[in-house]
Design a protein around this motif. Sequence first.
Motif, mmCIF file in Angstrom:
data_model
loop_
_atom_site.group_PDB
_atom_site.id
_atom_site.type_symbol
_atom_site.label_atom_id
_atom_site.label_comp_id
_atom_site.label_asym_id
_atom_site.label_seq_id
_atom_site.Cartn_x
_atom_site.Cartn_y
_atom_site.Cartn_z
ATOM 1 N N SER A 930 0.826 -1.216 0.000
ATOM 2 C CA SER A 930 0.000 0.000 0.000
ATOM 3 C C SER A 930 0.858 1.263 0.000
ATOM 4 N N SER A 931 2.186 1.110 0.137
ATOM 5 C CA SER A 931 3.020 2.314 0.220
ATOM 6 C C SER A 931 3.696 2.566 -1.121
ATOM 7 N N THR A 932 3.452 3.740 -1.708
ATOM 8 C CA THR A 932 4.036 4.029 -3.025
ATOM 9 C C THR A 932 5.552 4.171 -2.901
ATOM 10 N N GLN A 933 5.991 4.654 -1.733
ATOM 11 C CA GLN A 933 7.425 4.862 -1.546
ATOM 12 C C GLN A 933 8.148 3.517 -1.637
ATOM 13 N N HIS A 934 7.619 2.531 -0.904
ATOM 14 C CA HIS A 934 8.226 1.195 -0.924
ATOM 15 C C HIS A 934 8.188 0.629 -2.350
ATOM 16 N N LEU A 935 7.053 0.837 -3.003
ATOM 17 C CA LEU A 935 6.879 0.291 -4.353
ATOM 18 C C LEU A 935 7.942 0.878 -5.291
ATOM 19 N N ASN A 936 8.103 2.210 -5.227
ATOM 20 C CA ASN A 936 9.080 2.853 -6.126
ATOM 21 C C ASN A 936 10.482 2.311 -5.872
ATOM 22 N N ALA A 937 10.815 2.166 -4.582
ATOM 23 C CA ALA A 937 12.162 1.683 -4.255
ATOM 24 C C ALA A 937 12.369 0.276 -4.824
#
Length: 2047
Positions: A930-937
Amino acid sequence: MELAHSLLFNEEAYNQLGEFQKAEFIFEWLQFLEKLLPMTSRADIRENQKKLVEQLTSLLNNSPGPPTRRLLAKNLAVLYSTGDTFSVYQTIDKCNELIRSKDDSPSYLPTKLAAVVCLGYLYKKLGRILGNSFTDTVGNVLKAMKNAESQGRYEIMLSLQNILNGLGAAAIPCHRDIYKAARSCLTDRSMAVRCAAAKCLLELQNEALFMWTTDLDSVVTLCFKSFEGSNYDVRLAVSKLLGTILARALTSKQITVSTKHNFRRISLEDAMELLGTGFLRGSSGFLRASGDMLKGTSSVSRDVRVGVTQAYVVFVSTLGAQWLERNFSAFLSHILDLVSQSHPKAVQSPMDAVGCRRCVSFILRATVGGLLGEKAQIAAAKEICQAIWKLKKVVDAAISDGNLETKINTTDLTASQHVLVCALQELGSLIHGLGTTAAPLLQDSSTGVLEAVISVILHPSISVRLTAAWCLRCIAVALPSYVSLLLDRCIERLSALKSCPEAVTGYSFAVAALLGAVKHCPLGIPHGKGKVIMTVAEDLLCSASQSSRISLQRMQAGWLLIGALMTLGPAVVQHHLPRILLLWKCIFPSSPKDLETEKTRGDAFTWQVTLEGRAGALCAIKSFVSHCAGLLTDEVVQRLLPPLPSAVDLLTQLSSIYKSYGNSLKTPSTVYRQKLYELLAVLPPKAYEGDFSAVLKELVTDLTVADSQIDASAFLLPSLCHENDLLLLGPLLQETDHRFIEEQLLLGNSIAGGSLEYDPYSIYEKCAKGDSVPKPLPPALSVISAASRLFGVMFSHITESHRLQVLEQLLNSIKQTKGSRQQIVQLHVVSAFSTSLKHLANCKGSLGSEEVRRSALILVMGALESNNPLLRCAAAECLARLAQVVSDSAFTAGLAQVSFDKLKSARDVVSRTGHSLALGCLYRYLGGISSTQHLNACVGILYTLSQDSTSPDVQAWALHSLSLIVDLAGPLYHVHVEPTLSLVLLLLLSVPPAYAEVHQSLGRCLNTLITTLGPELQGSSTAVSALRTSCLLGCAVMQDNPDCLVQAQAISCLQQLHMFAPRHVNLSNLVSCLCMNLCSSYLLLRRAVVACLRQLVQREAAEVSEYAVALVKESKEDFTSDVNIREIGLEGALLGLLDKELDPRLCQDIKETLTHMLTSMAVEKLSFWLKLCKDVLAASADFNTVASIDTTQEEETAKGDDVSVLTSDSDDRFHPFRNPRWSTRVFAAECVCKIISQCENAGSAHFDITLAQERKQRDSRDDFLVLHLADLVRMAFMAATDHSDQLRLSGLQMLQIIVRKFAAVPEPEFPGHVILEQYQANVGAALRPAFAPETPPDVTAKACQVCSAWIASGVVSDLNDLRRVHQLLVSSLLKVQAGKEAQNEQYNESTSTMEVLAVLKAWAEVYIVAVEKQKNHSDTHKHSLKIVNSSEESYRDVTFSAGGLLDLVQTDLGTLSKLWLAALQDFALLNLPPEYASQLPAEGGTFYTAETIENARPHYYNSWALILYATALWLTSTGFIVVDPDEGVTNLSRPVTPTTMCQDSSTRPLVKSPEDVNTDRFHLILGISVEFLCSPRSDAAMENIIACLHALQALFDVPWPRSKIGGDQELSVELLNVLHRLILTRESPDIQLAALEVVRLILFAAQEHVKEKRRSAEVDDGAAEKETLPEFGEGKDTGGLVPGKSLVFAILELCVCILVRQLPQLNPKLTCSPAVPPGKHLLLSEDGSRLVAAALVILSDVPAICSPEGSVSVLPTILYLIIGVLKETAVKLRDGQLPLTVAASLQALKGLLSSPMARAEKSQNAWTDLLRSALVTVLDCWDQGDGLLQELDEISLLTAITVFVMSTSPEVTTVECLQKRCVEKFKTTLDSKDPLVQCKCYQLLHSIFQHPNKTVSYPYIYSLAPSIVGKLQETEKAKPENAAELQVIQEGIKVVTALTAAAEEQHRAHLVACFLPILISFLLDENALVSATISAKNLHEFALQTLMQIGPQYSSVFKKLMASSPTMKARLESAVKGNQESIKVKTTKHAKNPGKSSSIQLKTNFL
């Protein structure tokens, strides 16, 4: 991309693109070109050829990627083959030049490779056109190969394959060179190159004879070398080469002269010997045996052995099934010899032995099981049996010499054991596959299958004894009729040979195996067998200590039998539970002290016995817990617990005992541990809480002190990894067709896999999925998996501090070990911890504090960086579980951070792969990312890793992880879709094909991306269409990939695309791709193909089918030989595949695909489908039986067909299916049933031969089922008389459906007959075998249903013909009468319940039909007697047949009725709630035994309803007065056996009066019905409910039961409430009508009861004092009705429910609401009208059961409803008919108004008031709105008024205001323009004028008579135009005639004087008569007739009038004279038919 779609390359567009898109653009253009070139005209191509060639060759220099270069080459080749070829040499030179180039830089490599590929395709396509240029080319290519790297070698090999393919024999000069090059590549270090070389050599051997003549040996040796260190793909390719070459060498005849001198013909022995050397000695060659070999240390490497095994299978498959049949015995002896004593090296260690046995079994399964048809398999089984007998003789000889102690024999014995194991296993598998078709094999005494198997049960080797037992189990599962027989035989031998150790173990194994088989046999075994086995087991255990020589075996056997007994389930075990628990308690010491004394006393042998015994006991209890969970009450658990502490104590002492007594205890103590762990794992942990710490200590020791050097990852970890992640680890862990043998390569060198002898207790357990035999691993390994499972359970139940301690201990132990040992410990620990996390997650537990988490994390992270890829996968999954259990976002983010940091710094492959997978798995159980930050990384890191071309492993793992993230991120991922898709495409176009694992991961990525985009893919925006094009492009690249698993990915991607955007997927391309791969050698590819087909045919079955056939017709080169789509279509190909396929999931998918195709196409392609099914069913039928039956048919066509059936076997071309398996035939039979039901939905023409023939003549393409009836019957017959029981059941089912559906179809050529009649011989012949004594009961039960359907269908009217089938039922009835004594001993007792009830149900059905027919005929008889008896003869036949059917049953009815009553009594007992269980009879019921109650229940549920109905009919036909003369009065209601309703004989009165007997029966039927109708389960069959209601109707049809129900008001009310609920819950009109009929009968019963009471009261009190009479009926003196107690209230409630549901406007609440528009009339459906009419009939009878006061309280309701219905449904119909509801409401009104209550003095006044109000309501209907008048039916309302006038007492209607309104209505209606209305009005007035009470009739006469007479006078001028007007005048004349009769004396003369002139004016003279219209003539006749009647009556007036008017007189006289003759004729006519309209009679009968 659209710009790429042009013939020439669009360079402008290309130059504007970015670097990456260029590659995509080129590929898109080439793809388009490939489709375009074949369709372009030759002229266009020549015009553009030069430019095109330039463009294509320039692309060569553009470093094209692998897929691009292949497409480029294909296009060039096509271009030259369709256009001119003159410039082709330039192109070839250009390519050669590029190849020769000295540039070795990596950037130039793609160009070189592209040139190589181009050459291959050019030669392939153009072949010999290219003349001699090929020698240079080949030379050049081979030279290039010398210093090429692996990609180059790979491409060169494939190119050479293409060159050879194109040139054929012309390439002979180069064959040797190519052969040399390919030889070196076949042992290349790159696996892809080996595969390519194998393909090249396979192509080469087509023309290069030397490969399978002079160089054969060296080719074979080369192949063996190639197998060394190979992977799965190489083994497939090389085994195909090896098998094909040997098969070729064996079969080739044509040898060219030149090679003749050095050629040796190779024999079968030689060929197999060659393969055998590889199997036994591996690749070390024939003579060059190395030193190791001589020392006997080296064993053959497993991959060589597995490769050779596959080569054997290819060899045999290539030679074909018929070859195998002919040479089977030679083949078998060679194959078995591989594991025999002649090659001791192959089986020197147990590991090798297990491995070799597996291989041999695989060869036999794949050839015998896969290639041979059923008959050939039976022959093969006989051969195997012979082999077993031979070996048996060797063993016997050895045993008899045993006293000489000769050494040789023992080695003989052990060596023969492996051969026996393989032979027995194959024999078991064969028979298991054959099912009941193997019956002839077992009955053949010359073969002696059972004797052979049972004889080797005494073999000295334990593995042979176990396999023999397993073989018996297979036989039992296949032929359930043998289970009991074999059990008895083995138990008998076991008891007889108790003192022989081999016999005790051997026979106990056999019994255990047979008990394990019982759960696979639906018919079971007799219940008493359990008792016998328990006794034997106890006996063995108790006698174990008697003789030390045999104590070990007896101990083991005793517990084995008890463990196996548990599999029979709670019903059997509960009877023996106390004894079992006692034995369990006794086997363990009762206190620690006893254990100590044991330790001091024992020696090694006693400990061995003790441990074996206790391990057995633990195993038996575990079996109890898993199979009898229902018996695990708290009390039983309490009794299981006491021995556990001492068992755990012993566990802790084991190591010290082991130390004391040495190695002999090693295995027993390991087994004991394993069994204890397994038991504890299934018990509730609370039960052994006290022992947690002791057990955990032992577990930790077991997991960490790995004295075994065995790497057990392959069997511990796969179950702990996620199935998606296992795909990373290559094909070994995936499902393949060779899984059975490939498994041993997976397990590493120290284990070969499981085998039965490692754990005899597994013989009664269910096999794991996909195994044919249980394969328990050696105890040393099993104990580890048991320990890790138990650790998982216990860890989640211990305290936190304890958890921390355990984890630290585990971590320390990992640290302390070194090297390979460390990895093994780590593996055990991780698997145990992973299991515990799984348990914690399932029970939603938490892990604990920070410290516990830290330790857990260290443990998992360590494993993530292990060298073992499986362990890394398991660790990643473990991490996901850890995140799930902790479920704290900060913790999860921390885990991700660790992996990020690692990936940024680490450079080694291991940690990069492990951590990248960890990122993908992390959120797996947390509901997604659910976290876009984690996804981008994540995306950033994985992008980088996936482009790391130095390590394909890292790429594969990173891409796999990316696919997981795409899945978990869902909609969040949308921003990344485009770049990810670009990345995937880039890699697809550039990664070399040799790295299949990268391509597979790319495929998974593409798949998840398509899923993420979902339905958006349908969009039309440019962005979406670009994405869609990219997806399709990716799929196209993958479809071209040489790796089959990548192709499977491509297919599933296309399947997804087709689901989301069906219009954009090119269906014909997809279907052709699917057809090509339908028979791939890769299981996963076949699965993908069929799964995709299954989806496609759900939408577009017809298109898919057409494309498949079109593809085969188009494709020039022969389409894959395995699939014969050309002849039998895709459907037939799938059916053929279904027959060969062994994978259950695939078979299921094929069946579903075919079912979808059938549902959408069977009706259109009827003949095709029926022919397919017929071919399958006929392919293995016994032809002589078919022929003998069909001779009875007179049809020519059938004869013609027959010939084809008989000849087809010999002629291959007609037979697409060679010997299909029985399961395929069963499926075909099910298909036929589905086809029939499809046709039923499609229209009536399928079941109407006249219509079908007409339509067929009109359009010959039309096809109808009824035209194929002969085929249907023949198919049903073939199936029903087969050897396979399953097929017989399907055949009988089909026959039943055919009889039901076609019974009523008339035969047009023979009126009065039906079309099925000509097949009665077939039906009889199909049914007869099912009643043979040896037939299984389920088949007989099914056949009974068919018999009853056949008899009841009325197809056969001649009793003599019916007798054949009837006789079968009679014979069954005799069997039933024989009772329990004559029961079959083979099966469970519940099967005889099934059979008995099936017979009784069949008889019930026949009886019901017979009674109904008789009833109908008696009705028609009454009816037909009214008609003139012209049709007497035909009528006589009919009654004969109906009465005849009843006569057939009548003879057995006495017996049947008793049996029916007994069955109902049983059913009633079984239906009692569980709390009354104690009251059930101890010995069971008439037809069930107490022990098998649960199994018997379903059979009673199936048949009770019809039996109930039949019994009710029988009781009513006897009127309940039954006194059986044979029995005297004593035993009236006793059924055949003495089971009574819960009474025992002492309390029962000896004689029951008939009254009591009848009461019992009445309550039995009523009780069962009410119990069922109260709460019919939602799945209760309609027919059961209807049968139940019919039974109640029949019951209340006779007086005695009516008197019972009438007198018991509570019972009636209860029954009504039940019916009310039924009506509310069941919508079916049939059910509701049947229920209303029951209500009517209940009401009738109550009326009778009230009448009877009134009558008897009158008689008692004397009629004089009526005033003092008590009031009978409901409502007593007050008129109050109590809801719930009142019958009237219940009836009203029910009727209102029906009426309001059909006519919601009747509900006053609704009428006020806006939902129902007022006054809009509804036309009800026919069913609705019938329901309303039935309810009204009931309503009008209600007052009859009320007291006068009561009647007053219900009258308003009833009037409201009746008038409401009248008002709502009185609508004019076109033909002047009254709607059914109106007729019913008028009838009801009449009934109500003439009720005696209206005149009873207590209620008269109230009734009068209410009736007046009702009349006002009716009158008001008119005035409600003039707009509505046009559709309101004034006739109905007038009739209602007339009913009021005629039926009520005068004071109701003579009130002046009412009377005035009524007269008014008549007046207006008389002036109606509609002749029908006028006519009806006259009729009504006619009856009113005749009312006896003058106060009623006179006002009407005064008001209306003048206008009637006036109307008649007007008619003089206007003669009637048509029949309707004529009728009005006739009615008018009748009314006036009636008036004259009713008038008082003084006025009569005046009236007659007015009337006569009118009549005379209607007469015509002779001249006018001729020209007059028909109406005028009729009027003339009618008037004349009336005159003739009136004249004599009033002669004086008549004469006066005649005298006064001469013209009249003249007119009359001429009419009388002129018509004297005709009058005679006419009067008879008119007398018969007065008024020409029968509808009028119908309408008047309300009055």
